[in-house]
Design an enzyme around this catalytic site. Structure first.
Site, short mmCIF file in Angstrom:
data_model
loop_
_atom_site.label_atom_id
_atom_site.label_comp_id
_atom_site.label_asym_id
_atom_site.label_seq_id
_atom_site.Cartn_x
_atom_site.Cartn_y
_atom_site.Cartn_z
N GLU A 131 0.83 -1.17 0.20
CA GLU A 131 -0.09 -0.23 0.04
C GLU A 131 0.82 1.44 0.14
O GLU A 131 1.80 1.29 0.72
CB GLU A 131 -0.78 0.10 1.30
CG GLU A 131 -2.02 -1.02 1.07
CD GLU A 131 -3.23 -0.73 2.37
OE1 GLU A 131 -3.04 0.23 2.98
OE2 GLU A 131 -4.03 -1.56 2.22
N HIS A 182 -5.17 0.24 -2.33
CA HIS A 182 -5.65 -1.17 -1.90
C HIS A 182 -5.16 -2.29 -3.28
O HIS A 182 -5.81 -2.37 -4.13
CB HIS A 182 -6.97 -1.30 -2.08
CG HIS A 182 -7.66 -0.99 -0.63
ND1 HIS A 182 -8.88 -1.09 -0.26
CD2 HIS A 182 -7.06 -0.30 0.47
CE1 HIS A 182 -9.23 -0.66 1.11
NE2 HIS A 182 -7.85 -0.16 1.40
N ASP A 197 -9.73 0.73 7.85
CA ASP A 197 -9.69 2.21 7.50
C ASP A 197 -10.56 3.07 8.35
O ASP A 197 -10.03 4.16 8.83
CB ASP A 197 -10.15 2.18 6.15
CG ASP A 197 -9.13 1.63 5.03
OD1 ASP A 197 -7.96 1.42 5.19
OD2 ASP A 197 -9.37 1.01 3.78
#
Length: 149
Positions: free
Chosen positions: A23, A85, A96
């Site tokens: 990420e 993602h 999140d």
């Protein structure tokens, strides 16, 4: 609504491609005006998660403070955050929402599949605090640079 110039929009998507399969993360600087977060600058941040960099991110507090100072010196505010993602939908996860704390900010997520940025979505963090915060889908308006004469 999130308003962002095409150049900055493409920059945050490219960041996700570059860090794949991990990420990426970063901060959106700009101004909140007329019910919209208007992005003027995208600032890359390092993902300090070493345990699960493929599906989690963290911006070091010291780096976030440095970016906050950079924003203040430019007359801007932090109006949002972005991350990717890898090989997962561009939708917020339970992690999140648990790790989102900046009420009123936009949280932008790009799905990067096989190294290619695909879908990018934005979510506005609403509420008054930790007990009632929630994400709301947020439209993204991509602004094209005006032609110069």
């Amino acid at each position: 609504m999130l308003k962002i110039n095409f150049k900055e929009y493409e920059a945050l998507r490219a960041h996700g491609q570059e860090t794949y399969p991990h990420e990426c993360c970063g901060v959106l600087l700009g101004k909140a005006a007329d019910g919209a977060n208007e992005v003027r600058e995208v600032v890359r941040a390092g993902n300090t998660r070493t345990d699960s960099a493929h599906n989690r991110y963290n911006i070091a507090p010291g780096e976030l403070i440095k970016i906050q100072r950079q924003a203040r010196n430019a007359g801007l505010d932090i109006v949002g955050f972005y991350h990717s993602h890898p090989d997962h939908p561009a939708m917020w996860s339970a992690t999140d929402i648990a790790e989102a704390h900046w009420i009123g900010c936009s949280y932008v997520i790009t799905r990067v599949a096989g190294g290619n940025a695909e879908i990018t979505n934005s979510f506005l963090l609403q509420g008054t605090g930790e007990d009632d915060k929630s994400f709301a889908d947020e439209a993204i308006e991509i602004l094209m640079a005006e032609a110069t004469a």
